[in-house]
Design a protein around this motif. Structure first.
Motif, PDB file in Angstrom:
ATOM      1  N   ILE A  31       0.871  -1.173   0.000  1.00 53.75           N
ATOM      2  CA  ILE A  31       0.000   0.000   0.000  1.00 53.75           C
ATOM      3  C   ILE A  31       0.911   1.227   0.000  1.00 53.75           C
ATOM      4  O   ILE A  31       1.625   1.487   0.964  1.00 53.75           O
ATOM      5  CB  ILE A  31      -0.911   0.026   1.247  1.00 53.75           C
ATOM      6  N   ALA A  32       0.910   1.966  -1.087  1.00 51.87           N
ATOM      7  CA  ALA A  32       1.780   3.130  -1.224  1.00 51.87           C
ATOM      8  C   ALA A  32       1.191   4.331  -0.496  1.00 51.87           C
ATOM      9  O   ALA A  32       1.919   5.103   0.139  1.00 51.87           O
ATOM     10  CB  ALA A  32       1.995   3.460  -2.695  1.00 51.87           C
ATOM     11  N   SER A  33      -0.120   4.495  -0.576  1.00 48.25           N
ATOM     12  CA  SER A  33      -0.772   5.596   0.130  1.00 48.25           C
ATOM     13  C   SER A  33      -2.253   5.286   0.306  1.00 48.25           C
ATOM     14  O   SER A  33      -2.819   4.465  -0.408  1.00 48.25           O
ATOM     15  CB  SER A  33      -0.593   6.921  -0.616  1.00 48.25           C
ATOM     16  N   VAL A  34      -2.831   5.970   1.273  1.00 46.08           N
ATOM     17  CA  VAL A  34      -4.264   5.857   1.535  1.00 46.08           C
ATOM     18  C   VAL A  34      -4.800   7.259   1.758  1.00 46.08           C
ATOM     19  O   VAL A  34      -4.196   8.070   2.456  1.00 46.08           O
ATOM     20  CB  VAL A  34      -4.558   4.994   2.794  1.00 46.08           C
ATOM     21  N   GLU A  35      -5.925   7.522   1.129  1.00 48.93           N
ATOM     22  CA  GLU A  35      -6.632   8.770   1.369  1.00 48.93           C
ATOM     23  C   GLU A  35      -8.019   8.417   1.891  1.00 48.93           C
ATOM     24  O   GLU A  35      -8.617   7.449   1.461  1.00 48.93           O
ATOM     25  CB  GLU A  35      -6.759   9.586   0.086  1.00 48.93           C
ATOM     26  N   LYS A  36      -8.508   9.212   2.841  1.00 45.29           N
ATOM     27  CA  LYS A  36      -9.845   9.035   3.375  1.00 45.29           C
ATOM     28  C   LYS A  36     -10.670  10.251   2.996  1.00 45.29           C
ATOM     29  O   LYS A  36     -10.151  11.362   2.927  1.00 45.29           O
ATOM     30  CB  LYS A  36      -9.792   8.840   4.887  1.00 45.29           C
ATOM     31  N   GLN A  37     -11.938  10.024   2.708  1.00 47.07           N
ATOM     32  CA  GLN A  37     -12.800  11.134   2.313  1.00 47.07           C
ATOM     33  C   GLN A  37     -13.550  11.629   3.541  1.00 47.07           C
ATOM     34  O   GLN A  37     -14.229  10.869   4.231  1.00 47.07           O
ATOM     35  CB  GLN A  37     -13.786  10.711   1.231  1.00 47.07           C
ATOM     36  N   GLU A  38     -13.384  12.924   3.795  1.00 48.90           N
ATOM     37  CA  GLU A  38     -14.020  13.546   4.944  1.00 48.90           C
ATOM     38  C   GLU A  38     -14.603  14.876   4.500  1.00 48.90           C
ATOM     39  O   GLU A  38     -13.894  15.715   3.943  1.00 48.90           O
ATOM     40  CB  GLU A  38     -12.989  13.738   6.062  1.00 48.90           C
TER      41      GLU A  38
END
Length: 71
Positions: A31-38
């Motif tokens: 997993i290179a990156s994770v973004e969460k939607q807020e």
């Protein structure tokens, strides 16, 4: 099997708090990156990639992939 179950539990926990998660998986399956939607905006999450990469490295798709998970 045990680590895949924990992997799912961690993602489920995050999806209970955030509407969407965007996972960037590199060619080696990490997993290179994770973004969460807020509140309609994507925010980078620095902790989740480290947690997920410790649980499993069995995702090997042979190319960079983006996966979006939603509630």
């Amino acid at each position: 099997m045990w680590s895949n179950n924990n992997y799912s539990l961690v993602l489920k926990m995050y999806l209970e708090k955030y509407t969407s998660l965007k996972l960037q998986i590199n060619t080696s399956g990490l997993i290179a990156s994770v973004e969460k939607q807020e509140n309609g905006q994507w925010i980078n999450d620095r902790n989740l990639p480290n947690i997920l990469n410790k649980l499993s490295t069995s995702i090997n798709l042979g190319k960079d992939v983006t996966i979006i998970l939603q509630q």
